[in-house]
Write a protein that holds these residues in place. Structure first.
Motif, PDB file in Angstrom:
ATOM      1  N   LEU A 168       0.813  -1.217   0.000  1.00 47.38           N
ATOM      2  CA  LEU A 168       0.000   0.000   0.000  1.00 47.38           C
ATOM      3  C   LEU A 168       0.848   1.268   0.000  1.00 47.38           C
ATOM      4  O   LEU A 168       0.329   2.369  -0.140  1.00 47.38           O
ATOM      5  CB  LEU A 168      -0.924   0.020   1.217  1.00 47.38           C
ATOM      6  CG  LEU A 168      -2.064  -0.986   1.210  1.00 47.38           C
ATOM      7  CD1 LEU A 168      -2.744  -1.020   2.579  1.00 47.38           C
ATOM      8  CD2 LEU A 168      -3.071  -0.633   0.126  1.00 47.38           C
ATOM      9  N   GLY A 170       3.290   1.835   2.578  1.00 44.50           N
ATOM     10  CA  GLY A 170       3.794   2.150   3.916  1.00 44.50           C
ATOM     11  C   GLY A 170       5.282   1.938   4.041  1.00 44.50           C
ATOM     12  O   GLY A 170       5.880   1.118   3.344  1.00 44.50           O
ATOM     13  N   SER A 176       3.284   2.151  -3.963  1.00 42.86           N
ATOM     14  CA  SER A 176       2.016   2.824  -3.749  1.00 42.86           C
ATOM     15  C   SER A 176       1.354   3.279  -5.038  1.00 42.86           C
ATOM     16  O   SER A 176       0.144   3.382  -5.117  1.00 42.86           O
ATOM     17  CB  SER A 176       2.204   4.030  -2.820  1.00 42.86           C
ATOM     18  OG  SER A 176       3.148   4.923  -3.358  1.00 42.86           O
ATOM     19  N   ALA A 202       1.101   3.051   6.573  1.00 43.22           N
ATOM     20  CA  ALA A 202       0.517   3.108   5.227  1.00 43.22           C
ATOM     21  C   ALA A 202      -0.682   4.045   5.200  1.00 43.22           C
ATOM     22  O   ALA A 202      -0.840   4.850   4.272  1.00 43.22           O
ATOM     23  CB  ALA A 202       0.112   1.704   4.782  1.00 43.22           C
ATOM     24  N   LEU A 203      -1.543   3.951   6.220  1.00 45.12           N
ATOM     25  CA  LEU A 203      -2.724   4.814   6.277  1.00 45.12           C
ATOM     26  C   LEU A 203      -2.350   6.284   6.414  1.00 45.12           C
ATOM     27  O   LEU A 203      -3.065   7.163   5.936  1.00 45.12           O
ATOM     28  CB  LEU A 203      -3.619   4.403   7.451  1.00 45.12           C
ATOM     29  CG  LEU A 203      -4.407   3.101   7.300  1.00 45.12           C
ATOM     30  CD1 LEU A 203      -5.063   2.733   8.621  1.00 45.12           C
ATOM     31  CD2 LEU A 203      -5.455   3.227   6.201  1.00 45.12           C
ATOM     32  N   CYS A 208      -2.443   7.252   0.394  1.00 42.50           N
ATOM     33  CA  CYS A 208      -3.086   5.962   0.682  1.00 42.50           C
ATOM     34  C   CYS A 208      -4.541   6.012   0.211  1.00 42.50           C
ATOM     35  O   CYS A 208      -5.315   6.852   0.651  1.00 42.50           O
ATOM     36  CB  CYS A 208      -3.032   5.656   2.178  1.00 42.50           C
ATOM     37  SG  CYS A 208      -3.781   4.051   2.589  1.00 42.50           S
ATOM     38  N   ASN A 235      -4.751  10.947   7.914  1.00 42.28           N
ATOM     39  CA  ASN A 235      -5.481  10.280   6.840  1.00 42.28           C
ATOM     40  C   ASN A 235      -6.750  11.065   6.492  1.00 42.28           C
ATOM     41  O   ASN A 235      -7.489  11.481   7.381  1.00 42.28           O
ATOM     42  CB  ASN A 235      -5.844   8.853   7.256  1.00 42.28           C
ATOM     43  CG  ASN A 235      -6.583   8.110   6.160  1.00 42.28           C
ATOM     44  OD1 ASN A 235      -7.771   8.270   5.966  1.00 42.28           O
ATOM     45  ND2 ASN A 235      -5.856   7.266   5.447  1.00 42.28           N
TER      46      ASN A 235
END
Length: 290
Positions: A168, A170, A176, A202-203, A208, A235
């Motif tokens: 993802l 992170g 990504s 990652a978030l 993301c 996020n």
């Protein structure tokens, strides 16, 4: 010859009728396929191939899959090899829930085939016994078109969660830009605080794409919940987060509440069956609603 005025309404009516028939007729080249289609070697035109062999938790009242639906080794090799490649770019949904992909041969076959599924949007690999070693090569092979991935009930630990987080983007990963999932399920696994930290990284990344993340029935504990709370502070895309049955108590709920106070995107948070006290629950719910 010019048609008479009396024929014009008749021709117009016939044209309208033909148009309605064409619009209402199903496209011959677009259909959902299942086990009988696989047995008959007729997968041409399949836009969905659904071979689920275990029930989803949300479908407890549904009829269970037949006892013989799990593919044998030879049939699995045939499916993951030439049959899926033959369907190719037309396939949008692939459901293999409950099929036994735990062997390295099956994982390698599926990984080599995924590159040919250039239109694939949804992949259900729940309850396929992948484990940490099996999930890593599959993540590297996922097509850029994929938006929904289900890895529930796959014996994944923190190492598997770290591999997912890397895919993802992170931890500074360069992947990504190629994997743009909007829905991800890691429910019913063995992800703990270290895995939550990787997923949180990652978030927290600016790009993301996840809008929905299911982490129910893992072992995040308070430490893991706080890591996710930190991610929520930056996020701006995640809308649904499921954290039920994770051993999260008041400290973890407070960490999530702190993140929610600086988050305007999340609309649904499930912290059920965690033992969070009434005061802490009131605070995180207020932060979510603010």
């Amino acid at each position: 010859e010019t048609p008479s005025s009396s024929m014009v309404p008749t021709l117009a009516s016939a044209a309208r009728t033909l148009l309605l028939v064409l619009l209402s007729a199903p496209l011959a080249s677009s259909r959902d396929c299942s086990r009988p289609d696989l047995d008959s070697d007729s997968l041409a035109g399949c836009t969905a191939l659904l071979l689920d062999c275990t029930e989803r938790p949300s479908e407890q009242a549904a009829r269970p899959p037949p006892a013989d639906c799990v593919l044998g080794a030879a049939a699995l090799r045939s499916l993951l090899g030439e049959k899926l490649k033959a369907v190719g770019g037309g396939l949008k949904r692939l459901g293999l829930r409950g099929q036994l992909l735990g062997s390295s041969e099956a994982v390698e076959l599926l990984a080599s085939t995924l590159g040919a599924l250039t239109a694939l949007e949804s992949l259900d690999l729940a309850d396929t016994r992948l484990g940490d070693k099996g999930v890593a090569p599959l993540l590297a092979a996922l097509p850029a078109s994929l938006s929904s991935l289900d890895l529930a009930h796959n014996r994944l630990t923190d190492e598997g969660a770290k591999a997912v987080a890397a895919a993802l983007g992170g931890g500074g990963s360069k992947l990504s830009s190629s994997l743009r999932l909007s829905e991800l399920s890691l429910a019913w696994n063995g992800v703990g605080p270290r895995g939550a930290r990787a997923l949180g990284a990652a978030l927290g990344a600016a790009d993301c794409p996840l809008a929905s993340l299911d982490l129910e029935w893992n072992g995040l504990l308070d430490r893991g919940a706080r890591e996710l709370g930190e991610a929520l502070k930056t996020n701006d895309k995640l809308q649904r987060l499921r954290l039920g049955y994770n051993g999260i108590k008041d400290a973890g709920a407070e960490g999530l509440a702190a993140g929610l106070r600086r988050n305007a995107a999340l609309a649904h948070l499930d912290l059920s069956n965690n033992g969070v006290g009434s005061d802490a629950e009131r605070r995180w719910r207020a932060a979510l609603a603010a």
